[in-house]
Write a protein that holds these residues in place. Structure first.
Motif, PDB file in Angstrom:
ATOM      1  N   LEU A  26       0.835  -1.511   0.104  1.00 43.75           N
ATOM      2  CA  LEU A  26       0.079   0.090   0.048  1.00 43.75           C
ATOM      3  C   LEU A  26       0.861   1.347   0.085  1.00 43.75           C
ATOM      4  O   LEU A  26       0.346   2.243  -0.333  1.00 43.75           O
ATOM      5  CB  LEU A  26      -1.069  -0.095   1.314  1.00 43.75           C
ATOM      6  N   GLY A  27       2.204   1.240   0.278  1.00 42.94           N
ATOM      7  CA  GLY A  27       3.106   2.280   0.364  1.00 42.94           C
ATOM      8  C   GLY A  27       2.883   3.142   1.541  1.00 42.94           C
ATOM      9  O   GLY A  27       3.407   4.230   1.410  1.00 42.94           O
ATOM     10  N   PHE A  28       2.446   2.668   2.537  1.00 39.39           N
ATOM     11  CA  PHE A  28       2.488   3.451   3.952  1.00 39.39           C
ATOM     12  C   PHE A  28       3.948   3.591   4.384  1.00 39.39           C
ATOM     13  O   PHE A  28       4.595   2.871   4.183  1.00 39.39           O
ATOM     14  CB  PHE A  28       1.519   2.809   4.909  1.00 39.39           C
ATOM     15  N   LYS A  29       3.932   4.278   5.272  1.00 43.33           N
ATOM     16  CA  LYS A  29       5.341   4.601   5.830  1.00 43.33           C
ATOM     17  C   LYS A  29       5.096   4.810   7.365  1.00 43.33           C
ATOM     18  O   LYS A  29       4.361   5.407   7.822  1.00 43.33           O
ATOM     19  CB  LYS A  29       6.088   5.969   5.219  1.00 43.33           C
ATOM     20  N   VAL A  30       5.812   3.930   8.050  1.00 41.99           N
ATOM     21  CA  VAL A  30       5.896   4.036   9.720  1.00 41.99           C
ATOM     22  C   VAL A  30       6.455   5.360  10.073  1.00 41.99           C
ATOM     23  O   VAL A  30       7.218   5.753   9.775  1.00 41.99           O
ATOM     24  CB  VAL A  30       6.543   2.877   9.979  1.00 41.99           C
ATOM     25  N   GLU A  31       5.705   5.935  10.938  1.00 44.83           N
ATOM     26  CA  GLU A  31       6.087   7.251  11.577  1.00 44.83           C
ATOM     27  C   GLU A  31       6.532   6.836  12.931  1.00 44.83           C
ATOM     28  O   GLU A  31       7.493   7.769  13.306  1.00 44.83           O
ATOM     29  CB  GLU A  31       4.652   7.965  11.655  1.00 44.83           C
ATOM     30  N   ALA A  32       6.107   6.094  13.865  1.00 51.95           N
ATOM     31  CA  ALA A  32       6.338   5.694  15.164  1.00 51.95           C
ATOM     32  C   ALA A  32       6.395   4.422  15.481  1.00 51.95           C
ATOM     33  O   ALA A  32       5.458   3.558  14.961  1.00 51.95           O
ATOM     34  CB  ALA A  32       5.715   6.603  16.021  1.00 51.95           C
ATOM     35  N   ARG A  33       7.198   3.768  16.229  1.00 52.13           N
ATOM     36  CA  ARG A  33       7.109   2.560  17.227  1.00 52.13           C
ATOM     37  C   ARG A  33       7.192   2.583  18.606  1.00 52.13           C
ATOM     38  O   ARG A  33       7.777   3.243  19.020  1.00 52.13           O
ATOM     39  CB  ARG A  33       8.286   1.480  16.587  1.00 52.13           C
ATOM     40  N   TRP A  34       6.411   1.692  18.959  1.00 56.03           N
ATOM     41  CA  TRP A  34       6.244   2.081  20.656  1.00 56.03           C
ATOM     42  C   TRP A  34       5.959   0.345  21.161  1.00 56.03           C
ATOM     43  O   TRP A  34       5.432  -0.443  20.688  1.00 56.03           O
ATOM     44  CB  TRP A  34       5.117   2.633  20.921  1.00 56.03           C
ATOM     45  N   PRO A  35       6.484  -0.044  22.420  1.00 57.60           N
ATOM     46  CA  PRO A  35       7.674   0.794  23.028  1.00 57.60           C
ATOM     47  C   PRO A  35       8.979   0.620  22.236  1.00 57.60           C
ATOM     48  O   PRO A  35       9.315  -0.351  21.454  1.00 57.60           O
ATOM     49  CB  PRO A  35       7.847   0.217  24.316  1.00 57.60           C
ATOM     50  N   GLN A  36       9.912   1.605  22.513  1.00 60.29           N
ATOM     51  CA  GLN A  36      11.045   1.489  21.633  1.00 60.29           C
ATOM     52  C   GLN A  36      12.116   0.245  21.598  1.00 60.29           C
ATOM     53  O   GLN A  36      12.499  -0.401  20.828  1.00 60.29           O
ATOM     54  CB  GLN A  36      12.108   2.882  21.975  1.00 60.29           C
ATOM     55  N   GLU A  37      12.053  -0.021  23.101  1.00 62.98           N
ATOM     56  CA  GLU A  37      13.147  -1.194  23.315  1.00 62.98           C
ATOM     57  C   GLU A  37      12.464  -2.570  22.774  1.00 62.98           C
ATOM     58  O   GLU A  37      13.106  -3.572  22.452  1.00 62.98           O
ATOM     59  CB  GLU A  37      13.259  -1.460  24.736  1.00 62.98           C
ATOM     60  N   PRO A  39       8.899  -3.090  20.064  1.00 59.89           N
ATOM     61  CA  PRO A  39       7.854  -2.656  19.987  1.00 59.89           C
ATOM     62  C   PRO A  39       6.869  -3.680  19.621  1.00 59.89           C
ATOM     63  O   PRO A  39       7.119  -4.527  18.999  1.00 59.89           O
ATOM     64  CB  PRO A  39       8.247  -1.869  18.538  1.00 59.89           C
ATOM     65  N   ASN A  40       5.612  -3.297  19.961  1.00 56.76           N
ATOM     66  CA  ASN A  40       4.692  -4.237  19.392  1.00 56.76           C
ATOM     67  C   ASN A  40       3.366  -3.281  18.952  1.00 56.76           C
ATOM     68  O   ASN A  40       2.353  -3.652  18.597  1.00 56.76           O
ATOM     69  CB  ASN A  40       3.939  -5.128  20.799  1.00 56.76           C
ATOM     70  N   TYR A  41       3.671  -2.308  18.465  1.00 57.54           N
ATOM     71  CA  TYR A  41       3.013  -1.148  17.923  1.00 57.54           C
ATOM     72  C   TYR A  41       3.596  -0.279  17.050  1.00 57.54           C
ATOM     73  O   TYR A  41       4.767   0.028  17.395  1.00 57.54           O
ATOM     74  CB  TYR A  41       2.345  -0.425  19.085  1.00 57.54           C
ATOM     75  N   VAL A  42       2.946  -0.023  15.869  1.00 58.29           N
ATOM     76  CA  VAL A  42       3.464   1.170  15.091  1.00 58.29           C
ATOM     77  C   VAL A  42       2.206   1.691  14.452  1.00 58.29           C
ATOM     78  O   VAL A  42       1.064   1.521  14.640  1.00 58.29           O
ATOM     79  CB  VAL A  42       3.970   0.551  13.743  1.00 58.29           C
ATOM     80  N   HIS A  43       2.497   3.178  14.245  1.00 53.93           N
ATOM     81  CA  HIS A  43       1.450   3.868  13.231  1.00 53.93           C
ATOM     82  C   HIS A  43       2.107   4.435  12.352  1.00 53.93           C
ATOM     83  O   HIS A  43       3.556   4.737  12.199  1.00 53.93           O
ATOM     84  CB  HIS A  43       0.733   4.751  14.167  1.00 53.93           C
ATOM     85  N   PHE A  44       1.239   4.701  11.277  1.00 51.22           N
ATOM     86  CA  PHE A  44       1.862   5.253  10.039  1.00 51.22           C
ATOM     87  C   PHE A  44       1.591   6.573   9.855  1.00 51.22           C
ATOM     88  O   PHE A  44       0.969   7.282  10.434  1.00 51.22           O
ATOM     89  CB  PHE A  44       1.378   4.577   8.750  1.00 51.22           C
ATOM     90  N   GLU A  45       2.330   7.256   8.888  1.00 53.43           N
ATOM     91  CA  GLU A  45       2.269   8.641   8.378  1.00 53.43           C
ATOM     92  C   GLU A  45       0.921   9.030   8.330  1.00 53.43           C
ATOM     93  O   GLU A  45       0.285   8.286   7.709  1.00 53.43           O
ATOM     94  CB  GLU A  45       3.006   9.071   7.348  1.00 53.43           C
ATOM     95  N   ARG A  46       0.003  10.111   8.928  1.00 55.47           N
ATOM     96  CA  ARG A  46      -1.347  10.389   8.610  1.00 55.47           C
ATOM     97  C   ARG A  46      -1.659  11.287   7.470  1.00 55.47           C
ATOM     98  O   ARG A  46      -2.842  11.209   7.000  1.00 55.47           O
ATOM     99  CB  ARG A  46      -1.905  10.657   9.890  1.00 55.47           C
ATOM    100  N   GLU A  47      -0.769  12.267   6.882  1.00 57.81           N
ATOM    101  CA  GLU A  47      -0.933  12.991   5.999  1.00 57.81           C
ATOM    102  C   GLU A  47      -2.367  13.710   5.850  1.00 57.81           C
ATOM    103  O   GLU A  47      -3.280  13.736   5.095  1.00 57.81           O
ATOM    104  CB  GLU A  47      -0.934  12.141   4.665  1.00 57.81           C
ATOM    105  N   GLY A  48      -2.675  14.289   7.234  1.00 62.42           N
ATOM    106  CA  GLY A  48      -3.821  15.005   7.342  1.00 62.42           C
ATOM    107  C   GLY A  48      -5.104  14.097   7.951  1.00 62.42           C
ATOM    108  O   GLY A  48      -6.010  14.779   8.198  1.00 62.42           O
TER     109      GLY A  48
END
Length: 115
Positions: A26-37, A39-48
């Motif tokens: 789909l071409g999504f890009k990860v913006e953040a991973r959590w917890p850093q040590e 990770p079991n969660y990511v979210h992608f760039e939201r573009e608005g």
């Protein structure tokens, strides 16, 4: 009551495999991973739009989401070459939009809508 949707999350069985699919297909890009040590969660760039996240391992119940896009025909053509699992092929709806629905590797249904 007025509300504004700002964050949605779906659960996946294998986070890294799911991230790879969302990035490659789909071409999504990860913006953040959590917890850093570990990770079991990511979210992608939201573009608005709303934050769209993936979390590993909490439920096997698939979700369903619609993403609104500018050119649903072009995206459908692009994804046909990616061997995606179509739940609904591209069609015109009775309410004036055009859409298709695919599943991700965990069975979550992803609708793409224009109009």
């Amino acid at each position: 009551m007025k509300t504004r949707l700002e964050h949605v999350r779906i659960n996946v069985g294998d986070l890294e495999a799911a991230v790879k699919w969302y990035e490659d297909v789909l071409g999504f890009k990860v913006e953040a991973r959590w917890p850093q040590e570990n990770p079991n969660y990511v979210h992608f760039e939201r573009e608005g739009g709303a934050v769209f996240g993936l979390m590993e391992g909490f439920s096997s119940t698939p979700g369903r989401f619609n993403f609104y896009v500018d050119d649903v025909d072009a995206l459908w053509s692009k994804l046909q070459a990616r061997d995606v699992n179509a739940v609904e092929e591209l069609f015109d709806t009775a309410y004036g939009s055009r859409k298709f629905t695919i599943t991700d590797p965990d069975g979550n249904e992803l609708g793409f809508v224009q109009g």
